[in-house]
Enzyme design. Structure first.
Site: not given
Ligand code: SAH
Ligand code: SF4
Length: 376
Positions: A365, A91
């Protein structure tokens, strides 16, 4: 079929040499792809017909198909689900920020004061409209963060550099039709970019090429779960790309419970690597903090975080947790989020509360999960 976006300029030149074409053709194709944003051989009217036919036969401009797309109810966010030839799903999300028509109130005094976040993910609208793309680097993710839908689905495979580039070009071509351009690219879609380091950097280099798409390094943001060797490598490479670290907790026990990767790289090790990055690059680092009600959103949690980050040139991006099927935690409400920000800032650490985006279409996110998100 070769995905044309998998080729860097020298590889494209080699291919054309094999096809007995003159050397300057490579640059013509490169510019057609990345300056004019052509997405089919027919558009290359400066090339001979036989060459265009050869391109049609051997090269693809669309290394995946669009399975579905969804727009959020406010129309600011579009999520596209792509199906790869091996049936894996990825996605990519487009977020529109700061359109004057959205909220004229923001075009007054407030917008002048707005601090633009380097990733283009700031809270307020106003000032210049931005088009931020959130791109995937893997199908699924191996890191298993419990609050993340991508983590909940597990790892499928790495994306090639061309599959990463193609997501950007797909949206760039679409925006061009509306006379718009991409303003920021964040690697915050599915997957852990530092687990697919080479391909992610190759994609950035291809998009950054000054004779091609010429997308400035400072307009990219990589978000990582905190893979220490890669943070150090990235620092050594002195790239001008923004770096964000997903922290979410500052106690090892609490962080392990949320992010299994913390068993391997402890918080202090991650923060040491961050210090190294800041020292090497003189660039400010961003920490991501998903606010979970009653878990990591109290003023005490903010103070603890501030004491950990003291002395580091950094900024905290806090975002109320987005809901996912596999995690029970609740999002922090606005009031508590504001209090968290205040506590952090009082302790000397700048903080932005990020707007939740595209929640109604599971495009926020941590909500990207390919097929799984279609069912929910
Ligand atoms: N794998 C990388 C980038 C993709 S995730 C990482 O983890 O940094 C992008 C961001 O979304 C990251 O900061 C992650 O911690 C956050 N994230 C993941 N699940 C989330 C959720 N349910 N609510 C808010 N942020 C979330
Ligand atoms: Fe992977 Fe990032 Fe999700 Fe963690 S938050 S599972 S690293 S995509």
């Amino acid at each position: 079929m070769i995905n044309i976006y998998d080729l860097d300029l020298p590889s494209l030149a080699n291919l054309l040499k094999e096809w007995n074409e003159p050397a300057y053709r490579a640059k013509q194709i490169w510019q057609g792809l990345y300056v004019h944003l052509y997405n089919s051989p027919e558009q290359f009217t400066n090339l001979s017909k036989p060459l265009r036919e050869k391109m049609t036969e051997h090269l693809t401009f669309m290394p995946f198909s669009v399975k579905t797309f969804q727009d959020s109810s406010d129309k600011h966010t579009r999520k596209t689900l792509f199906e790869l030839p091996d049936r894996n799903l990825i996605e990519a999300v487009l977020m529109r920020y700061g359109d004057p028509a959205d909220d004229p109130a923001h075009l007054t005094a407030k917008s002048a004061k707005e601090k633009t976040n380097p990733s283009g993910l700031s809270e307020l609208s106003g000032s210049k409209p931005r088009r931020t793309l959130c791109i995937s680097t893997q199908a699924g993710c191996a890191m298993g963060c419990v609050f993340c839908a991508t983590g909940q689905m597990g790892f499928k495979r790495h994306l090639s550099s061309g599959e990463i580039v193609a997501q950007v070009m797909y949206y760039a071509q679409m925006l061009k039709e509306q006379k718009e351009v991409v303003s920021n690219i964040v690697f915050m879609g599915m997957g852990e970019p530092f687990h697919n380091y080479e391909n992610t950097m190759a994609a950035i280099d291809r998009l950054n090429d000054s004779e091609g798409y010429n997308f400035g390094a400072r307009r990219f943001t990589i978000s990582t779960v905190g893979l220490v060797p890669q943070i150090r490598r990235f620092a050594d490479e002195q790239r001008q790309v923004n770096l964000a670290i997903s922290l979410h907790a500052v106690d090892d026990d609490a962080r392990v419970a949320m992010m299994p990767v913390n068993k391997r790289y402890k918080i202090d090790e991650v923060l040491e690597a961050c210090e190294y990055y800041v020292a090497k690059t003189s660039r400010r680092i961003t920490f991501e903090w998903a606010l979970i009600n009653g878990v990591n959103d109290t003023p005490e949690a903010a103070k603890k975080l501030a004491s950990k980050l003291r002395g580091l040139m950094c900024h905290v991006n806090a975002i109320p947790l987005n809901p996912t099927a596999g995690f029970d935690g609740q999002a922090t409400d606005r009031q508590r989020a504001a209090l968290f920000k205040e506590s952090l800032e009082q302790a000397g650490i700048p903080c932005t509360i990020r707007m939740r985006r595209g929640i109604d279409i599971n495009a926020g996110c941590g909500q990207l999960a390919g097929a799984a998100s279609e069912k929910s």
